[in-house]
Design an enzyme around this catalytic site. Structure first.
Site, PDB file in Angstrom:
ATOM      1  N   LEU A  96       2.391   3.519   0.424  1.00  0.00           N
ATOM      2  CA  LEU A  96       1.320   2.806   1.114  1.00  0.00           C
ATOM      3  C   LEU A  96       1.881   2.021   2.286  1.00  0.00           C
ATOM      4  O   LEU A  96       2.920   1.373   2.169  1.00  0.00           O
ATOM      5  CB  LEU A  96       0.628   1.842   0.150  1.00  0.00           C
ATOM      6  CG  LEU A  96      -0.471   0.970   0.750  1.00  0.00           C
ATOM      7  CD1 LEU A  96      -1.695   1.816   1.094  1.00  0.00           C
ATOM      8  CD2 LEU A  96      -0.837  -0.137  -0.213  1.00  0.00           C
ATOM      9  N   CYS A  97       1.174   2.054   3.395  1.00  0.00           N
ATOM     10  CA  CYS A  97       1.513   1.252   4.567  1.00  0.00           C
ATOM     11  C   CYS A  97       0.394   0.238   4.762  1.00  0.00           C
ATOM     12  O   CYS A  97      -0.720   0.597   5.154  1.00  0.00           O
ATOM     13  CB  CYS A  97       1.665   2.142   5.799  1.00  0.00           C
ATOM     14  SG  CYS A  97       2.111   1.220   7.278  1.00  0.00           S
ATOM     15  N   ILE A  98       0.682  -1.002   4.436  1.00  0.00           N
ATOM     16  CA  ILE A  98      -0.279  -2.093   4.594  1.00  0.00           C
ATOM     17  C   ILE A  98       0.516  -3.336   4.990  1.00  0.00           C
ATOM     18  O   ILE A  98       1.615  -3.574   4.469  1.00  0.00           O
ATOM     19  CB  ILE A  98      -1.103  -2.309   3.299  1.00  0.00           C
ATOM     20  CG1 ILE A  98      -2.217  -3.314   3.495  1.00  0.00           C
ATOM     21  CG2 ILE A  98      -0.215  -2.665   2.143  1.00  0.00           C
ATOM     22  CD1 ILE A  98      -3.182  -3.407   2.299  1.00  0.00           C
TER      23      ILE A  98
END
Length: 178
Positions: A96-98
């Site tokens: 995940l890229c957050i």
């Protein structure tokens, strides 16, 4: 030696946070446990997306949340397990890229302010609620999956249904229907 005591403090904090999440009935759509009983630093989570979600409604997505020994000073990583959702903010490998999971340092690309990045006030609960929110409203401005971001933009701009079709396929796969 300081690293060992930091690791012990992180383990103690994670035990409390996991217990709280497992007993708190007010957290909709999130289920947590350990990947292995002897490792508090790796959690298995299930995110159950609300049926009324525009793109991922009804999906059940499994992920591993892995905490460093320096937690809560440094962020965990979240990696989705197979089937990996087709999502603008999820790399092909499932990571995940957050912003809130990016280290608390200056963004070398100048995209994120320090206030958007990791802070020790974040908890597993706030992280997972942010991830559910990202399923409700994907961010196509800083994509991890360029194809998903492009298809989402096309849907928003001209009504193309390819992004929605790919999302629905992911939901079916998450339910074991494909």
């Amino acid at each position: 030696m300081a690293n060992t005591s930091g690791s012990a403090a992180a383990a103690s904090l994670l035990k409390r946070q996991l217990k709280q999440m497992q007993t708190d009935k007010d957290i909709p759509g999130i289920s947590c446990g350990l990947v292995r009983d002897d490792n508090i630093f790796e959690w298995e989570v299930m995110l159950m997306i609300s049926d009324d979600s525009k793109y991922y409604g009804g999906g059940n997505f499994r992920a591993h949340l892995t905490f460093p020994p320096t937690y809560p000073l440094m962020p965990p990583t979240l990696r989705f397990q197979d089937p990996i959702p087709f999502h603008p903010n999820i790399y092909e490998n499932g990571e995940l890229c957050i912003s809130i999971l990016h280290p608390p340092e200056e963004d070398k690309y100048g995209y994120e302010s320090a206030s958007e990045r990791w802070s020790p006030v974040q908890t597993p609960e706030t992280i997972l609620l942010s991830v559910i929110s990202l399923f409700e409203d994907p961010n196509d401005e800083s994509p991890a999956n360029l194809e998903a971001a492009q298809l989402l933009r096309e849907e928003r701009e001209n009504g193309s249904k390819e992004f929605r079709r790919r999302c629905r396929k992911c939901v079916r796969e998450s339910l074991g229907e494909d």
